[in-house]
Design a protein around this motif. Sequence first.
Motif, PDB file in Angstrom:
ATOM      1  N   LYS A 163       0.855  -1.193   0.000  1.00 40.50           N
ATOM      2  CA  LYS A 163       0.000   0.000   0.000  1.00 40.50           C
ATOM      3  C   LYS A 163       0.891   1.243   0.000  1.00 40.50           C
ATOM      4  O   LYS A 163       1.990   1.231   0.572  1.00 40.50           O
ATOM      5  CB  LYS A 163      -0.875   0.023   1.266  1.00 40.50           C
ATOM      6  N   ASP A 164       0.410   2.301  -0.586  1.00 44.49           N
ATOM      7  CA  ASP A 164       1.140   3.561  -0.576  1.00 44.49           C
ATOM      8  C   ASP A 164       1.067   4.148   0.833  1.00 44.49           C
ATOM      9  O   ASP A 164      -0.033   4.356   1.362  1.00 44.49           O
ATOM     10  CB  ASP A 164       0.494   4.530  -1.580  1.00 44.49           C
ATOM     11  N   PRO A 165       2.223   4.433   1.490  1.00 45.98           N
ATOM     12  CA  PRO A 165       2.201   4.998   2.853  1.00 45.98           C
ATOM     13  C   PRO A 165       1.351   6.260   2.974  1.00 45.98           C
ATOM     14  O   PRO A 165       0.803   6.548   4.043  1.00 45.98           O
ATOM     15  CB  PRO A 165       3.681   5.305   3.126  1.00 45.98           C
ATOM     16  N   LYS A 166       1.229   7.002   1.865  1.00 43.38           N
ATOM     17  CA  LYS A 166       0.403   8.222   1.904  1.00 43.38           C
ATOM     18  C   LYS A 166      -1.065   7.889   2.130  1.00 43.38           C
ATOM     19  O   LYS A 166      -1.857   8.739   2.548  1.00 43.38           O
ATOM     20  CB  LYS A 166       0.550   8.991   0.589  1.00 43.38           C
ATOM     21  N   GLU A 167      -1.441   6.640   1.830  1.00 45.30           N
ATOM     22  CA  GLU A 167      -2.836   6.221   2.004  1.00 45.30           C
ATOM     23  C   GLU A 167      -3.180   5.984   3.465  1.00 45.30           C
ATOM     24  O   GLU A 167      -4.301   6.221   3.886  1.00 45.30           O
ATOM     25  CB  GLU A 167      -3.109   4.928   1.227  1.00 45.30           C
ATOM     26  N   TYR A 168      -2.232   5.462   4.235  1.00 49.58           N
ATOM     27  CA  TYR A 168      -2.577   5.031   5.594  1.00 49.58           C
ATOM     28  C   TYR A 168      -1.840   5.757   6.723  1.00 49.58           C
ATOM     29  O   TYR A 168      -2.365   5.865   7.837  1.00 49.58           O
ATOM     30  CB  TYR A 168      -2.365   3.523   5.744  1.00 49.58           C
ATOM     31  N   LEU A 169      -0.617   6.273   6.471  1.00 45.59           N
ATOM     32  CA  LEU A 169       0.150   6.887   7.564  1.00 45.59           C
ATOM     33  C   LEU A 169      -0.526   8.112   8.179  1.00 45.59           C
ATOM     34  O   LEU A 169      -0.618   8.217   9.415  1.00 45.59           O
ATOM     35  CB  LEU A 169       1.568   7.238   7.084  1.00 45.59           C
ATOM     36  N   PRO A 170      -1.045   9.070   7.382  1.00 48.19           N
ATOM     37  CA  PRO A 170      -1.723  10.219   8.004  1.00 48.19           C
ATOM     38  C   PRO A 170      -2.922   9.783   8.856  1.00 48.19           C
ATOM     39  O   PRO A 170      -3.144  10.305   9.953  1.00 48.19           O
ATOM     40  CB  PRO A 170      -2.179  11.058   6.798  1.00 48.19           C
ATOM     41  N   PHE A 171      -3.670   8.799   8.344  1.00 41.66           N
ATOM     42  CA  PHE A 171      -4.847   8.275   9.062  1.00 41.66           C
ATOM     43  C   PHE A 171      -4.422   7.648  10.393  1.00 41.66           C
ATOM     44  O   PHE A 171      -4.998   7.920  11.454  1.00 41.66           O
ATOM     45  CB  PHE A 171      -5.542   7.252   8.170  1.00 41.66           C
ATOM     46  N   LEU A 172      -3.368   6.828  10.357  1.00 43.84           N
ATOM     47  CA  LEU A 172      -2.901   6.161  11.576  1.00 43.84           C
ATOM     48  C   LEU A 172      -2.301   7.156  12.557  1.00 43.84           C
ATOM     49  O   LEU A 172      -2.496   7.045  13.775  1.00 43.84           O
ATOM     50  CB  LEU A 172      -1.868   5.086  11.225  1.00 43.84           C
ATOM     51  N   ASN A 173      -1.592   8.145  12.044  1.00 44.99           N
ATOM     52  CA  ASN A 173      -0.994   9.165  12.924  1.00 44.99           C
ATOM     53  C   ASN A 173      -2.064   9.981  13.644  1.00 44.99           C
ATOM     54  O   ASN A 173      -1.914  10.310  14.821  1.00 44.99           O
ATOM     55  CB  ASN A 173      -0.068  10.088  12.124  1.00 44.99           C
ATOM     56  N   ASP A 174      -3.131  10.290  12.925  1.00 53.71           N
ATOM     57  CA  ASP A 174      -4.247  11.021  13.560  1.00 53.71           C
ATOM     58  C   ASP A 174      -4.877  10.191  14.670  1.00 53.71           C
ATOM     59  O   ASP A 174      -5.229  10.716  15.727  1.00 53.71           O
ATOM     60  CB  ASP A 174      -5.311  11.381  12.512  1.00 53.71           C
ATOM     61  N   LEU A 175      -5.016   8.892  14.427  1.00 55.84           N
ATOM     62  CA  LEU A 175      -5.610   8.007  15.433  1.00 55.84           C
ATOM     63  C   LEU A 175      -4.728   7.895  16.673  1.00 55.84           C
ATOM     64  O   LEU A 175      -5.226   7.852  17.803  1.00 55.84           O
ATOM     65  CB  LEU A 175      -5.840   6.614  14.838  1.00 55.84           C
ATOM     66  N   LYS A 176      -3.416   7.866  16.467  1.00 56.47           N
ATOM     67  CA  LYS A 176      -2.484   7.717  17.590  1.00 56.47           C
ATOM     68  C   LYS A 176      -2.556   8.893  18.560  1.00 56.47           C
ATOM     69  O   LYS A 176      -2.240   8.750  19.748  1.00 56.47           O
ATOM     70  CB  LYS A 176      -1.053   7.568  17.066  1.00 56.47           C
ATOM     71  N   LYS A 177      -2.946  10.053  18.059  1.00 59.14           N
ATOM     72  CA  LYS A 177      -3.009  11.256  18.907  1.00 59.14           C
ATOM     73  C   LYS A 177      -4.194  11.239  19.870  1.00 59.14           C
ATOM     74  O   LYS A 177      -4.248  12.006  20.818  1.00 59.14           O
ATOM     75  CB  LYS A 177      -3.113  12.507  18.024  1.00 59.14           C
ATOM     76  N   LEU A 178      -5.162  10.368  19.619  1.00 56.34           N
ATOM     77  CA  LEU A 178      -6.393  10.359  20.416  1.00 56.34           C
ATOM     78  C   LEU A 178      -6.247   9.530  21.685  1.00 56.34           C
ATOM     79  O   LEU A 178      -5.392   8.646  21.783  1.00 56.34           O
ATOM     80  CB  LEU A 178      -7.540   9.786  19.575  1.00 56.34           C
ATOM     81  N   ASP A 179      -7.118   9.808  22.669  1.00 59.77           N
ATOM     82  CA  ASP A 179      -7.175   8.977  23.880  1.00 59.77           C
ATOM     83  C   ASP A 179      -7.598   7.572  23.476  1.00 59.77           C
ATOM     84  O   ASP A 179      -8.287   7.371  22.469  1.00 59.77           O
ATOM     85  CB  ASP A 179      -8.188   9.545  24.877  1.00 59.77           C
ATOM     86  N   GLU A 180      -7.237   6.594  24.303  1.00 61.47           N
ATOM     87  CA  GLU A 180      -7.440   5.190  23.935  1.00 61.47           C
ATOM     88  C   GLU A 180      -8.890   4.869  23.566  1.00 61.47           C
ATOM     89  O   GLU A 180      -9.168   4.306  22.509  1.00 61.47           O
ATOM     90  CB  GLU A 180      -6.992   4.274  25.077  1.00 61.47           C
ATOM     91  N   ASN A 181      -9.839   5.216  24.444  1.00 61.88           N
ATOM     92  CA  ASN A 181     -11.242   4.856  24.195  1.00 61.88           C
ATOM     93  C   ASN A 181     -11.821   5.599  22.993  1.00 61.88           C
ATOM     94  O   ASN A 181     -12.582   5.026  22.215  1.00 61.88           O
ATOM     95  CB  ASN A 181     -12.091   5.131  25.440  1.00 61.88           C
ATOM     96  N   TYR A 182     -11.415   6.893  22.863  1.00 60.21           N
ATOM     97  CA  TYR A 182     -11.920   7.667  21.724  1.00 60.21           C
ATOM     98  C   TYR A 182     -11.297   7.148  20.423  1.00 60.21           C
ATOM     99  O   TYR A 182     -11.932   7.146  19.377  1.00 60.21           O
ATOM    100  CB  TYR A 182     -11.616   9.151  21.911  1.00 60.21           C
ATOM    101  N   ARG A 183     -10.045   6.669  20.498  1.00 65.77           N
ATOM    102  CA  ARG A 183      -9.384   6.086  19.334  1.00 65.77           C
ATOM    103  C   ARG A 183     -10.119   4.817  18.902  1.00 65.77           C
ATOM    104  O   ARG A 183     -10.387   4.609  17.721  1.00 65.77           O
ATOM    105  CB  ARG A 183      -7.931   5.750  19.669  1.00 65.77           C
ATOM    106  N   LYS A 184     -10.472   3.987  19.888  1.00 64.47           N
ATOM    107  CA  LYS A 184     -11.211   2.758  19.568  1.00 64.47           C
ATOM    108  C   LYS A 184     -12.567   3.100  18.942  1.00 64.47           C
ATOM    109  O   LYS A 184     -13.016   2.430  18.013  1.00 64.47           O
ATOM    110  CB  LYS A 184     -11.421   1.934  20.838  1.00 64.47           C
ATOM    111  N   TYR A 185     -13.201   4.146  19.459  1.00 66.86           N
ATOM    112  CA  TYR A 185     -14.490   4.594  18.904  1.00 66.86           C
ATOM    113  C   TYR A 185     -14.334   4.975  17.434  1.00 66.86           C
ATOM    114  O   TYR A 185     -15.128   4.561  16.582  1.00 66.86           O
ATOM    115  CB  TYR A 185     -15.017   5.771  19.717  1.00 66.86           C
ATOM    116  N   LYS A 186     -13.293   5.768  17.141  1.00 65.49           N
ATOM    117  CA  LYS A 186     -13.068   6.235  15.770  1.00 65.49           C
ATOM    118  C   LYS A 186     -12.761   5.065  14.827  1.00 65.49           C
ATOM    119  O   LYS A 186     -13.217   5.028  13.680  1.00 65.49           O
ATOM    120  CB  LYS A 186     -11.912   7.246  15.740  1.00 65.49           C
ATOM    121  N   ILE A 187     -11.999   4.091  15.338  1.00 69.61           N
ATOM    122  CA  ILE A 187     -11.664   2.917  14.520  1.00 69.61           C
ATOM    123  C   ILE A 187     -12.923   2.107  14.227  1.00 69.61           C
ATOM    124  O   ILE A 187     -13.181   1.718  13.077  1.00 69.61           O
ATOM    125  CB  ILE A 187     -10.602   2.048  15.232  1.00 69.61           C
TER     126      ILE A 187
END
Length: 398
Positions: A163-187
């Motif tokens: 996969k092109d890193p541009k496809e998933y890295l920004p998405f994953l980086n945004d998720l990492k910034k969130l609190d654990e429970n809110y991150r799970k909610y977003k996922i």
Amino acid sequence: RKHRINMNIVFDHNPQLFLKNIQMFVDDLNDSTLITLFLTELNEEDTTLTFYRDHYVDRATKSKEVVSFGNKIYEICSRLVEICERKSKEKFHLVILSCFAKMRELEKALYRIMVCKSEANQTLVDEGLRHLLYIVDVNELFDVALGTYDFDIVLMVAEKSQKDPKEYLPFLNDLKKLDENYRKYKIDLYLKRYKKALGSIVKCDSAHQDEIVKLANEQKLYSEALSYFKASDVIYKQISKLYAAHLVEKKYYEEAALILFRAESFEDALELCMKSSNWQMFINVCLRLKLAPAKFNEKLAEIIEKLKGENRLLECATIYETYLNDPEEAILNLINGSHWFEAIAKMHRHNRTDFVDTNLIPSLKTSQSDLIRSLDHYKQKFEQDKQRLDEVRADKLK
């Protein structure tokens, strides 16, 4: 290879015998590639009834108990996993992964690869991922990895998937910034696992309550959302009103009234009790509202009118006697509703046998006349139809 057979026949020929000797099957082949080839073609279809039906003519007429088997893939794969883990996890690594993929248990397959990684066995990690990406859609595997909430697994899959890193890295980086429970909610929201998303966001602070209400309303998860809160909570009342509105759209007035009653929205519940003609709940809500006697009697008069319109005079009599202390009206409603025995019982109970001559007997005579008239009408119609039938039969005989 030119004359390959459909490998399902190995099982379909005699399912019970195959399962009984599945250990021998693994021991005799003793080859991960061959067993994986067998698994690749495995499906729920019974080839003795389709592809090879000409060779199993008797199967179509025999009892299904020999031919059909519950969940074929699960029965075979679950047993193969057990056997291969006992024999050699490393040697049959790809077989085990294939089994999990066939059973749609991709999370277990990914966790097995993570175990290999933790044991610093990079060869099995690379082989396993390549194999999974060959037999499973890359996007599906990425979503399953994401659903584990383990970013190590996600990155491992993404890197091997080309996969092109541009496809998933920004998405994953945004998720990492969130609190654990809110991150799970977003996922879970991204994966459309709405019940899980709800379970995660309710663990977040109160700042996210609007999102809880929105999720519950959009995905119709009212009951699930209410189970996380107390009836005294403001959010409980908000969700209850939305739930009730949803039920009203479907004309489930009684259920909507009950939801509002539990949320202590008694005024709204009272209106829906009237619509549903549930007089017991209507009176219960009135009592919870602690209405003044005059207002209470006024509300009772309203529900009585509704019940009279539906010819539910027995219930009207109960309200008159029990809540309005008006046995005379109770007796009259029973007579008008043709509830003769109940009416006579109440006349004796309240010492009002004068109703026998003034109301009961005239009503009985009226009912008798109506019944005789109906019988005459049905008799006349029967004779007309019979005469017509006789004529038709006579015409056919000519």
